[in-house]
Design a protein around this motif. Structure first.
Motif, PDB file in Angstrom:
ATOM      1  N   SER A 374     -14.080 -11.579  -3.845  1.00  0.00           N
ATOM      2  CA  SER A 374     -14.104 -10.142  -4.158  1.00  0.00           C
ATOM      3  C   SER A 374     -13.902  -9.910  -5.651  1.00  0.00           C
ATOM      4  O   SER A 374     -14.520  -9.029  -6.238  1.00  0.00           O
ATOM      5  N   LYS A 382      -7.336  -6.250  -4.702  1.00  0.00           N
ATOM      6  CA  LYS A 382      -7.581  -6.497  -3.285  1.00  0.00           C
ATOM      7  C   LYS A 382      -7.729  -5.205  -2.485  1.00  0.00           C
ATOM      8  O   LYS A 382      -8.618  -5.076  -1.635  1.00  0.00           O
ATOM      9  N   SER A 383      -6.865  -4.229  -2.767  1.00  0.00           N
ATOM     10  CA  SER A 383      -6.871  -2.993  -1.976  1.00  0.00           C
ATOM     11  C   SER A 383      -8.169  -2.212  -2.180  1.00  0.00           C
ATOM     12  O   SER A 383      -8.724  -1.655  -1.227  1.00  0.00           O
ATOM     13  N   TYR A 386     -10.945  -3.951  -0.092  1.00  0.00           N
ATOM     14  CA  TYR A 386     -10.876  -3.717   1.356  1.00  0.00           C
ATOM     15  C   TYR A 386     -11.229  -2.275   1.708  1.00  0.00           C
ATOM     16  O   TYR A 386     -11.928  -2.020   2.706  1.00  0.00           O
ATOM     17  N   ASN A 387     -10.754  -1.336   0.904  1.00  0.00           N
ATOM     18  CA  ASN A 387     -11.070   0.075   1.164  1.00  0.00           C
ATOM     19  C   ASN A 387     -12.568   0.340   1.013  1.00  0.00           C
ATOM     20  O   ASN A 387     -13.172   1.052   1.826  1.00  0.00           O
ATOM     21  N   LYS A 390     -14.610  -1.347   3.960  1.00  0.00           N
ATOM     22  CA  LYS A 390     -14.514  -0.587   5.208  1.00  0.00           C
ATOM     23  C   LYS A 390     -15.280   0.727   5.112  1.00  0.00           C
ATOM     24  O   LYS A 390     -15.868   1.203   6.092  1.00  0.00           O
ATOM     25  N   VAL A 395     -15.963  -1.627   8.986  1.00  0.00           N
ATOM     26  CA  VAL A 395     -15.001  -2.614   9.505  1.00  0.00           C
ATOM     27  C   VAL A 395     -14.474  -3.434   8.342  1.00  0.00           C
ATOM     28  O   VAL A 395     -14.989  -3.366   7.226  1.00  0.00           O
ATOM     29  N   SER A 396     -13.444  -4.244   8.606  1.00  0.00           N
ATOM     30  CA  SER A 396     -12.899  -5.120   7.579  1.00  0.00           C
ATOM     31  C   SER A 396     -13.835  -6.305   7.355  1.00  0.00           C
ATOM     32  O   SER A 396     -14.683  -6.612   8.210  1.00  0.00           O
ATOM     33  N   PRO A 397     -13.702  -7.028   6.233  1.00  0.00           N
ATOM     34  CA  PRO A 397     -14.556  -8.195   5.980  1.00  0.00           C
ATOM     35  C   PRO A 397     -14.448  -9.251   7.074  1.00  0.00           C
ATOM     36  O   PRO A 397     -15.456  -9.839   7.488  1.00  0.00           O
ATOM     37  N   ASP A 399     -13.636  -8.861  10.300  1.00  0.00           N
ATOM     38  CA  ASP A 399     -14.320  -8.402  11.516  1.00  0.00           C
ATOM     39  C   ASP A 399     -15.838  -8.383  11.328  1.00  0.00           C
ATOM     40  O   ASP A 399     -16.593  -8.661  12.254  1.00  0.00           O
ATOM     41  N   TYR A 400     -16.288  -8.077  10.124  1.00  0.00           N
ATOM     42  CA  TYR A 400     -17.721  -8.024   9.861  1.00  0.00           C
ATOM     43  C   TYR A 400     -18.371  -9.390  10.052  1.00  0.00           C
ATOM     44  O   TYR A 400     -19.418  -9.522  10.704  1.00  0.00           O
TER      45      TYR A 400
END
Length: 403
Positions: A374, A382-383, A386-387, A390, A395-397, A399-400
């Motif tokens: 990333s 990081k935040s 992720y935001n 999604k 979805v999150s990385p 889960d994707y």
């Protein structure tokens, strides 16, 4: 007492500030974040005019809540003005978390306001009577946590501080870096900061007269001078707005045609491209077609640059950098991204970064972490990654790629 002419000017000023502020608060045109910041600044000035009219007419005693109800607005206005100025130059669409600290003075303002409402009615009436009779900022009766003139002095110093930082933006971006090349945008911001600065100098005048010149015995004279200067400022602003319709309808009383569509045509002319060279004078339809063709060319050039050069991999890449690469005014680039592409700049750039991450992760997931990839994709932390992921994919990385 104020002369009838000054009273009329203040009454008209109250009406228009209410109209403009309401329009900015509820319109969906332009940058709604910046619109709301400017609306707060205008409301603060408008409420100040309402207060002055009530003091002058002797009606403040019938509506005593006006003395303090606008107090939080006065303390919020300096920060809102600075954030509007900074956000306009950098094309920002929301506050960062730490920028909420600018509104800490609101806590004091709210506490001072509440203290007034817990005072007994006799003390309130005594303070209002002294203000209405003497028409002075320096009264002996208490109106809250601190004396009334200390409250005014604190918010005056607060505004002067934020004006200093706003002028620093002017020198850094307008004079040295030439960031905003759009003539209308530059004129608007320079006019805004000059008017606000002059207004603040007028507001500071009573304190200078009292503490430095020692004119304690001329309360009424100071009041008349103060109101006269303010009325001249209101008239000047009105005349300048009337004779600059692109400013009036592009940034204050927003019009769809000028605030969104015509700004691209205006900027195209300023970059040296003649949108009317092949069109007969007055042929609006043909001019619009030409401007649409140029807009499409700009968008294709920008997208080609993003794909080939991948500037989004640089975490510091900004709208200013894009404007310089495209040799276009920054406000023109902002228009293309926000209205033609349909996203604010931050979300648009992060979309490219997410696409790069999705492309690289299956190849390098065995040797690099999600966080490392990333960062290589252009995210600062990081935040944010992720935001943004999604927001784009739902979805999150983890889960994707699990799916």
């Amino acid at each position: 007492m104020l002369t009838p002419y000054i009273t009329y000017i203040f009454t008209i000023g109250c009406f228009f500030t209410l109209v403009f502020a309401t329009r900015l608060l509820y319109t969906k045109l332009g940058n709604t974040f910046l619109n709301k910041l400017l609306a707060i600044v205008i409301l603060a000035r408008g409420s100040q005019l309402v207060y002055i009219l009530l003091v002058n007419s002797g009606k403040l005693a019938t509506v005593p809540f006006v003395l303090k109800v606008f107090n939080p607005l006065y303390f919020a206005a300096p920060a809102c003005f600075y954030l509007y100025f900074k956000g306009f130059v950098k094309d920002e669409s929301r506050l960062r978390k730490w920028e909420w600290l600018h509104f800490l003075p609101l806590l004091f303002a709210i506490a001072d306001m509440l203290a007034w409402y817990f005072m007994d009615s006799h003390s309130q009436q005594m303070a209002i009577a002294e203000i209405t009779t003497r028409k002075s900022l320096f009264i002996s009766n208490s109106t809250g946590i601190v004396p009334f003139h200390i409250n005014l002095l604190l918010r005056t110093l607060l505004f002067i501080g934020y004006l200093f930082f706003s002028w620093r933006i002017v020198f850094q971006n307008f004079i040295f870096q030439k960031t905003i090349q759009n003539k209308t945008a530059r004129t608007w911001l320079l006019l805004l900061i000059k008017v606000v600065t002059i207004g603040q100098l007028i507001a500071t005048f009573p304190f200078v007269a009292k503490f430095i010149l020692g004119y304690y015995q001329f309360d009424e004279l100071l009041y008349q001078l103060y109101m006269s200067f303010f009325s001249v400022l209101i008239l000047t602003m009105s005349i300048l707005a009337i004779y600059n319709p692109k400013i009036l309808y592009g940034y204050i009383f927003l019009s769809k045609d000028i605030a969104v569509k015509n700004i691209a045509i205006d900027d195209t002319k300023q970059t040296g491209t003649d949108t009317n060279s092949s069109a007969p004078k007055g042929d609006t339809k043909l001019n619009t077609v030409v401007s649409e063709q140029l807009t499409e060319q700009y968008i294709q050039t920008i997208i080609a640059f993003m794909i080939s050069q991948k500037p989004y991999l640089n975490p510091e890449f900004s709208l200013m950098d894009l404007a310089q690469e495209m040799n276009l005014p920054m406000h023109h680039c902002s228009y293309l991204v926000n209205y033609e592409i349909g996203e604010n700049f931050r979300d648009w750039i992060n979309g490219y970064r997410i696409g790069h991450f999705i492309q690289e992760y299956p190849i390098n997931s065995n040797v690099k972490t999600i966080h490392a990839l990333s960062m290589e994709s252009g995210f600062k932390n990081k935040s944010t990654f992720y935001n943004s992921f999604k927001k784009v994919k739902g979805v999150s990385p983890v889960d994707y790629f699990r799916v």
